[in-house]
Scaffold this active site. Structure first.
Site, mmCIF file in Angstrom:
data_model
loop_
_atom_site.group_PDB
_atom_site.id
_atom_site.type_symbol
_atom_site.label_atom_id
_atom_site.label_comp_id
_atom_site.label_asym_id
_atom_site.label_seq_id
_atom_site.Cartn_x
_atom_site.Cartn_y
_atom_site.Cartn_z
ATOM 1 N N SER A 1 53.531 28.965 7.813
ATOM 2 C CA SER A 1 53.390 29.518 9.162
ATOM 3 C C SER A 1 54.250 28.702 10.128
ATOM 4 O O SER A 1 54.104 27.474 10.207
ATOM 5 C CB SER A 1 51.912 29.429 9.560
ATOM 6 O OG SER A 1 51.746 29.883 10.878
ATOM 7 N N GLY A 2 55.134 29.384 10.873
ATOM 8 C CA GLY A 2 56.113 28.691 11.717
ATOM 9 C C GLY A 2 55.520 27.765 12.762
ATOM 10 O O GLY A 2 56.052 26.681 13.018
ATOM 11 N N HIS A 3 54.390 28.181 13.355
ATOM 12 C CA HIS A 3 53.892 27.387 14.492
ATOM 13 C C HIS A 3 53.291 26.045 14.088
ATOM 14 O O HIS A 3 52.924 25.239 14.937
ATOM 15 C CB HIS A 3 52.894 28.206 15.341
ATOM 16 C CG HIS A 3 51.533 28.411 14.746
ATOM 17 N ND1 HIS A 3 50.435 27.715 15.179
ATOM 18 C CD2 HIS A 3 51.099 29.245 13.775
ATOM 19 C CE1 HIS A 3 49.369 28.128 14.499
ATOM 20 N NE2 HIS A 3 49.744 29.055 13.645
ATOM 21 N N CYS B 1 32.338 26.758 15.863
ATOM 22 C CA CYS B 1 31.218 27.413 16.546
ATOM 23 C C CYS B 1 30.994 28.784 15.930
ATOM 24 O O CYS B 1 31.879 29.609 15.955
ATOM 25 C CB CYS B 1 31.564 27.596 18.017
ATOM 26 S SG CYS B 1 30.723 26.441 19.056
HETATM 27 N N1 PLP Z 1 46.124 28.047 6.111
HETATM 28 C C1 PLP Z 1 45.880 26.834 6.635
HETATM 29 C C2 PLP Z 1 45.658 25.681 5.719
HETATM 30 C C3 PLP Z 1 45.835 26.664 8.021
HETATM 31 O O1 PLP Z 1 45.579 25.450 8.531
HETATM 32 C C4 PLP Z 1 46.052 27.791 8.856
HETATM 33 C C5 PLP Z 1 45.963 27.661 10.325
HETATM 34 O O2 PLP Z 1 45.369 26.745 10.852
HETATM 35 C C6 PLP Z 1 46.314 29.025 8.260
HETATM 36 C C7 PLP Z 1 46.353 29.116 6.885
HETATM 37 C C8 PLP Z 1 46.545 30.255 9.079
HETATM 38 O O3 PLP Z 1 47.788 30.228 9.732
HETATM 39 P P1 PLP Z 1 48.078 31.187 10.968
HETATM 40 O O4 PLP Z 1 47.385 30.610 12.143
HETATM 41 O O5 PLP Z 1 49.552 31.185 11.130
HETATM 42 O O6 PLP Z 1 47.556 32.521 10.589
#
Ligand code: PLP
Length: 396
Positions: A200-202, A326
């Protein structure tokens, strides 16, 4: 002033990433699928980004990269696609500590009749590899593990797991959620028998709303989104050119920055961690010391509430995160910490600090200066005075 120590939640967009994206948000707005000359720059930019993502994950060919909108979409496409690929098999293996985008996908597959084994972890957050090995059968469609845990940073031995899977059943597919590994440690899908891998880019200094899925060339998945021919038919919808370009640039910078992560980011993380453990007598480390991504520490503060710590830190401009989520008004302790058997005394008082290449020494010094006072103030109003006094005498 903001001291941002929540980089596992999301990261700041790198200036160079933004610069690279801007032309595609302004003048280069052509649809990359169009036939005219004006669209060539857009389609070439996508090809270039795909190539960078190929290098980032260590794939053989850029054809093995599909752009998605996020890590959750990558995981859904991979998991639902893998069971469709292996449609006669009804057994799946995963772990007890996966991210909700993976966990909840398995919960929904369970309702459709799939048999799912959730492999446990020890008190350091390390996976029980022997248990995983024993569970693989002829009927196992998919094994799915995260590369690094979002709450503790603990790294799973993906290469070893890949070898075990393929030696026990070469037809079992292997999906790795690498969202928290990307940009922190080196990834190489070729060397690890990985069939599917999501990022995931962000989480590595690209914007939110862009992700990628690696699909090994021998694996054929049905599309999650049907429509046009984009992404070789795997994922319909006009490509998000500026964000794809941005993630490509972020991946390139991340490869260059791996050394800095494993030295300087790690040094600052270790300084923060040892400093906190030394100055607050009710703290304990919630993970393996060694098998971790370099930017993450998760510390439990016994007999006090994590939410209260976060609020006090927020007043001081410090952003961190608690291990709890939560759920419908009640404070549910983290499923990751529970799977690790974290003592109930620190289950509700666990805080994750996650650094990035932007974290400075001055920021870490500031947190180390302020945090002991925050903890002391909260200890003072804790209903567990006797237990805390006992701890203080034992450790203090
Ligand atoms: N997998 C893991 C281990 C993550 O930490 C996250 C996001 O925190 C994701 C998947 C999901 O990524 P996205 O927020 O880009 O959907």
């Amino acid at each position: 002033m903001v001291i941002y120590l929540d980089n596992n939640a999301t990261t700041k967009v790198d200036e160079e990433v933004l610069e690279e994206m801007l032309p595609y948000l302004k003048d280069e707005y052509a649809n990359p699928s169009s036939m005219y000359e004006f669209s060539v720059k857009s389609s070439n930019a996508i090809a270039d980004a795909r190539n960078k993502m190929k290098d980032f994950v260590g794939a053989k060919s850029e054809k093995e990269i599909i752009f998605t909108s996020c890590g959750s979409e990558s995981a859904n496409t991979a998991i639902r696609g893998a069971v469709a690929h292996n449609k006669s098999k009804k057994h799946i293996i995963t772990t007890k500590v996966e991210h909700p985008c993976v966990m909840n996908t398995y919960k929904s597959l369970e309702k459709q009749g799939y048999r799912i084994d959730y492999i446990g972890v020890n008190s350091n957050g390390e996976l029980d590899i022997e248990e995983l090995k024993e569970k693989i059968t002829e009927d196992t469609a998919l094994v799915s593990v995260m590369w690094a845990n979002n709450e503790t940073g603990v790294i799973f031995p993906v290469k070893e797991i890949g070898e075990i899977i393929k030696s026990k059943n070469p037809n079992t597919l292997f999906f790795v959620d690498a969202v928290q590994a990307a940009g922190k440690i080196e990834m190489n899908v070729k060397d690890s028998n990985i069939d599917l891998l999501g990022v995931s880019g962000h989480k590595f200094h690209a914007p939110k709303g862009i992700g990628a899925l690696y699909v090994k060339s021998s694996v054929i998945l049905p599309p999650l989104i049907t429509g046009g021919h984009q992404e070789r038919g795997y994922r319909a919808g006009t490509e998000n050119v500026p964000y794809i370009v941005g993630m490509g640039k972020a991946a390139e910078l991340a490869i260059d920055g791996l050394k800095y992560e494993s030295t300087e980011v790690k040094r600052l993380r270790d300084k923060l961690e040892t400093g906190i453990l030394k100055t607050t007598y009710n703290s304990r480390l919630n993970s393996s010391i060694t098998n971790r991504v370099p930017n993450t520490t998760n510390i439990g503060f016994e007999y006090i509430e994590g939410e209260l710590i976060l609020l006090h830190l927020s007043d001081l401009g410090i952003c961190a995160s608690s291990g709890s989520a939560c759920t419908s008004g009640s404070l549910e302790p983290s499923h990751v910490l529970r799977a690790m058997g974290t003592p109930f005394t620190s289950l509700h008082g666990s805080i994750r600090f996650s650094l990035s290449r932007y974290t400075t020494e001055k920021e870490i010094d500031y947190v180390l200066e302020k945090l002991p006072r925050v903890i002391d103030d909260i200890i003072r109003i804790s209903p567990y005075q006797e237990e805390l006094e006992h701890l203080r005498k034992a450790r203090g």
